[in-house]
Enzyme design. Structure first.
Site, short mmCIF file in Angstrom:
data_model
loop_
_atom_site.label_atom_id
_atom_site.label_comp_id
_atom_site.label_asym_id
_atom_site.label_seq_id
_atom_site.Cartn_x
_atom_site.Cartn_y
_atom_site.Cartn_z
N THR A 76 17.00 -5.95 14.47
CA THR A 76 17.56 -6.20 13.14
C THR A 76 17.87 -4.89 12.45
O THR A 76 17.20 -3.89 12.70
CB THR A 76 16.58 -7.01 12.26
OG1 THR A 76 17.20 -7.26 10.99
CG2 THR A 76 15.27 -6.30 12.02
N HIS B 189 11.72 -19.70 5.06
CA HIS B 189 12.41 -20.20 6.25
C HIS B 189 12.09 -19.30 7.46
O HIS B 189 11.79 -19.76 8.54
CB HIS B 189 13.91 -20.21 5.99
CG HIS B 189 14.44 -18.93 5.40
ND1 HIS B 189 13.87 -18.32 4.31
CD2 HIS B 189 15.47 -18.11 5.76
CE1 HIS B 189 14.52 -17.21 4.01
NE2 HIS B 189 15.49 -17.06 4.88
N ASP C 216 18.69 -15.04 12.83
CA ASP C 216 19.86 -15.15 11.99
C ASP C 216 19.57 -16.17 10.90
O ASP C 216 18.91 -17.19 11.15
CB ASP C 216 21.10 -15.56 12.79
CG ASP C 216 22.34 -15.01 12.11
OD1 ASP C 216 22.56 -13.79 12.17
OD2 ASP C 216 23.07 -15.79 11.46
#
Ligand code: IMP
Length: 197
Positions: free
Chosen positions: A7, A180, A76
């Site tokens: 990332t 999330h 993602d």
């Protein structure tokens, strides 16, 4: 386990460390010639397709010998606003850079119903196998920017159950309990945990 996270987002790295290090995993950043890799984003409206494409790209950047003693993590994510049919979704990063938080608040200025969700797809590649897990955090878009923590849309995202506190007003560990990303990483860590006796 040694987990190498592909990332370019230091906040995502912090969140992954916050979640995975207490479980005994070391989380390192994938650096290619000293820099986080640049991925080609496929043209698709599906987060899953983007995440899988990025995991293939990450694997192709690493030698087989390096891959033998670690797992590669790719994630993602995006913000999906119900009344805008899921916009900005997979385009979240681009929209954030172009119209910013004020642009989203303007788009939503007439909307009374402000439900939305963050979604994350996390992919771990280990021993030649790909493990994929997802996480969703439902919430509301605020009417104004509040807080400076986190990144991206956090100052206008109020997760359900937070009593009106935005992600932008939370520290890493508070955000991780709702997020999330945290949910997808939790599911991944459960998938790789040795079976209990
Ligand atoms: P990508 O997964 O790197 O393609 O970017 C996802 C984009 O979605 C980020 O640049 C943010 O704009 C947004 N996003 C995803 N997760 C979060 C989050 O936890 N907080 C704030 N913004 C997020």
């Amino acid at each position: 386990m040694r987990i190498i996270f592909a990332t370019g987002n230091s906040k995502k790295l912090e969140e992954a460390r916050e979640y995975l290090e207490p479980l005994g995993h070391d989380v390192e950043l994938l650096l290619i010639e000293g820099k986080p890799p640049n991925f080609i984003e496929p043209q698709t409206s599906e987060l899953m397709e983007v995440a899988l494409s990025k995991s293939d790209q990450a694997i192709s950047m690493i030698s087989e010998s390096e891959l033998s003693d670690c797992a590669i993590l790719v994630e993602d994510s995006g913000l999906f606003i119900d009344s805008l049919n899921g916009f900005p979704g997979v385009y979240s990063s681009y929209i954030y850079k172009t119209i910013g938080l004020n642009g989203i608040l303007m788009l939503m200025s007439e909307e009374i119903v402000r439900h939305c969700e963050y979604r994350a797809v996390s992919v771990l590649v280990m021993n030649g196998k790909r493990i994929v897990r997802t996480g969703v955090c439902r919430g509301e878009l605020s009417r104004e920017i509040s807080g400076q923590s986190g990144f991206g849309y956090d100052p206008i995202f109020i997760p359900n159950g937070s009593k009106g506190v935005s992600f932008g007003q939370m520290n890493e560990s508070e955000k991780s309990s709702f997020s999330h990303r945290g949910k997808s990483l939790k599911a991944l860590s459960e998938a790789i945990a040795p079976p209990s006796m």
